[in-house]
Write an enzyme that holds these catalytic residues in place. Sequence first.
Site, PDB file in Angstrom:
ATOM      1  N   ASP A 107      62.110  45.180  63.099  1.00  0.00           N
ATOM      2  CA  ASP A 107      62.887  44.409  62.136  1.00  0.00           C
ATOM      3  C   ASP A 107      62.590  44.967  60.752  1.00  0.00           C
ATOM      4  OD1 ASP A 107      64.342  42.041  61.131  1.00  0.00           O
ATOM      5  OD2 ASP A 107      63.771  41.181  63.066  1.00  0.00           O
TER       6      ASP A 107
ATOM      7  N   HIS B  97      65.790  34.147  67.737  1.00  0.00           N
ATOM      8  CA  HIS B  97      64.785  33.260  67.154  1.00  0.00           C
ATOM      9  C   HIS B  97      65.357  32.301  66.118  1.00  0.00           C
ATOM     10  CE1 HIS B  97      65.541  36.429  64.368  1.00  0.00           C
ATOM     11  NE2 HIS B  97      64.875  35.779  63.428  1.00  0.00           N
ATOM     12  N   ASP B  98      66.630  32.429  65.781  1.00  0.00           N
ATOM     13  CA  ASP B  98      67.234  31.579  64.751  1.00  0.00           C
ATOM     14  C   ASP B  98      68.098  30.456  65.319  1.00  0.00           C
ATOM     15  OD1 ASP B  98      66.150  32.926  62.592  1.00  0.00           O
ATOM     16  OD2 ASP B  98      67.814  34.348  62.472  1.00  0.00           O
TER      17      ASP B  98
HETATM   18  C1  GLC Z   1      67.410  36.327  59.110  1.00  0.00           C
HETATM   19  C2  GLC Z   1      66.318  36.090  60.113  1.00  0.00           C
HETATM   20  C3  GLC Z   1      65.759  34.718  59.909  1.00  0.00           C
HETATM   21  C4  GLC Z   1      65.193  34.625  58.520  1.00  0.00           C
HETATM   22  C5  GLC Z   1      66.215  35.070  57.466  1.00  0.00           C
HETATM   23  C6  GLC Z   1      65.537  35.366  56.174  1.00  0.00           C
HETATM   24  O1  GLC Z   1      68.477  35.487  59.275  1.00  0.00           O
HETATM   25  O2  GLC Z   1      66.801  36.305  61.406  1.00  0.00           O
HETATM   26  O3  GLC Z   1      64.806  34.371  60.853  1.00  0.00           O
HETATM   27  O4  GLC Z   1      64.783  33.329  58.258  1.00  0.00           O
HETATM   28  O5  GLC Z   1      66.889  36.241  57.826  1.00  0.00           O
HETATM   29  O6  GLC Z   1      64.757  36.519  56.294  1.00  0.00           O
END
Ligand code: GLC
Length: 552
Positions: free
Chosen positions: A98, A329-330
């Site tokens: 990531d 994960h979101d």
């Molecule tokens: C993306 C990630 C999320 C995070 C956000 C800010 O949407 O997947 O988990 O909170 O970015 O980095």
Amino acid sequence: MAQNDFRSMSIYQIWIRSFCDGNGDGIGDLTGVYSKLDYIRSLGVDAIWFSPIYPSPNADYGYDVSDYRDIHPDYGTLEDFKKVLNRAHELGLKVILDLVINHTSDEHPWFIESCKGKDNPYSDYYIWREPRLKKGRELLPNNWYSQFAGPAWEYCPQRGEYYLHLFSKKQADLNMDNPKVREEIKSIMRFWLDMGVDGFREDVITFISKHEDLPNGLPFLPVINGMPYYKDGPNILRYLGEFREVAQEYGAVQIGEAPMTSVRSALRYLKGKAPVLDMIIQFDAMMADCFLTEYLHHRFSLRKLKRAFSRWQYGLAGKAWNALYLENHDHPRVVSRYGSERWWRESATALAASYIFQQGCPFVYQGQEIGMTNIHLPSIDHYLDVASRNIYHMFHRRWPEEKRMHRIHVSSRDSARTPMQWSGEKNAGFSETEPWFFLNDNYHRINVALQEDDQSSILNFYRACLSLRKGSDTLLWGSYREYFPRSRELYMYERKLSGERILIVCSFSGVGETYDLPKGYTEDGAEMLLSNYESPALGTLRPYEAQVWRWC
Ligand code: GLC
Ligand code: CA
């Protein structure tokens, strides 16, 4: 990895903190991942995407990076990572990291320096503004909201200015207009690519170029009001083009996360002479039970889901490649959202068949392959996710507690972040000690060990889907067509290549039903490739039955 090669991949996503604890401190780590690489390979995937594993104060669990060139001590060391990387490569698995570069943690050394004043080497690394003066009153620099609720500005007394944060106040947005910042990003990319990493999933990448003047957004729009001025911003293609050059030197794959995007905007990144990304993670299929965000919940609508699927399948056909997912994960667990906990095995498998056979790269999120479900924690204090907590405290304060908590139960990202359920043993086989976060207490019933030996399990159905896709040119490359789009119970789509046609039929209903074959199809010559029930029959579906038929 050759960039034109990525399209046949399927990808397993690891959110490390909850994946597997290797050293017995209750927190998932790289030693734990290492011990599960054979399991991941056994799923039939080709790559692993790691959600952030870098040092981070964990205000947003890793998406607030405080050092881009190291591993969070909770998860191990760079040596541990290299071990995982090498072993993954030996097993034929690519490793995708990531890349979180829209913002850093406020504890990153760049930010700490930047706070100190306007004339140090890091002063322009972030987006600083003076307060706005209106009728003698000091206001925030503009009216933007953060994505996690509340204003997008935080005052720094040391510097006497506000900094922009599109997410939590511990995630300060980088000033990508500063060429030095872009050089830093490229050097971070090289650091990992030189080590042998195969590509990046690029966090909220379409937000990195902000409109120079940071104009006010519409005052009555919550959360997203500034978006027209930071999404797909003025210099985005140029900046991504610079990062693309680095990736291309290594043949690395680039998958960009693009919240609230349209097919048209996505194509700007994916198409043309010099595409700047290989795939886009868009959110349309995440909105079949809500308006814009899971928090604004409504009943699941299959038609909405199918519209989202087909919009992207038709929209990218022949032009670009889809990233296919139903979980990460979101988002809450999909079997609890779009399936049925009552028809748990059936609906989890039907959901698998509904997306894996579309054209694109399927992503599977840890635990999805065993049908893990949402968790319902008793009060907001039990939740750790910054987004859930902010939302709870901002909205509907006059609603009864029960109703407010219901919203959190259906929307919280924490449902995807409970420890992985490996077995029915102590702590679900995740750790020898008490895990860092609540286990879902259904782990006695839902776990990997139980499903390994059961041919009809969700786990083995995922394996069957991924291997069927991998072995079929029609499923990989064939065209897509949806039938009966108006049906509220049935999702039927066709993949077709040369003389071969494959029809995927999925029931989204808890009662049996019948269906007609589309025009041009006859029962003759239909060959059954896969189903989540025994003895499937063409034209009839049991609750949440999924069938894959072939004609050639
Ligand atoms: C993306 C990630 C999320 C995070 C956000 C800010 O949407 O997947 O988990 O909170 O970015 O980095
Ligand atoms: Ca550990």
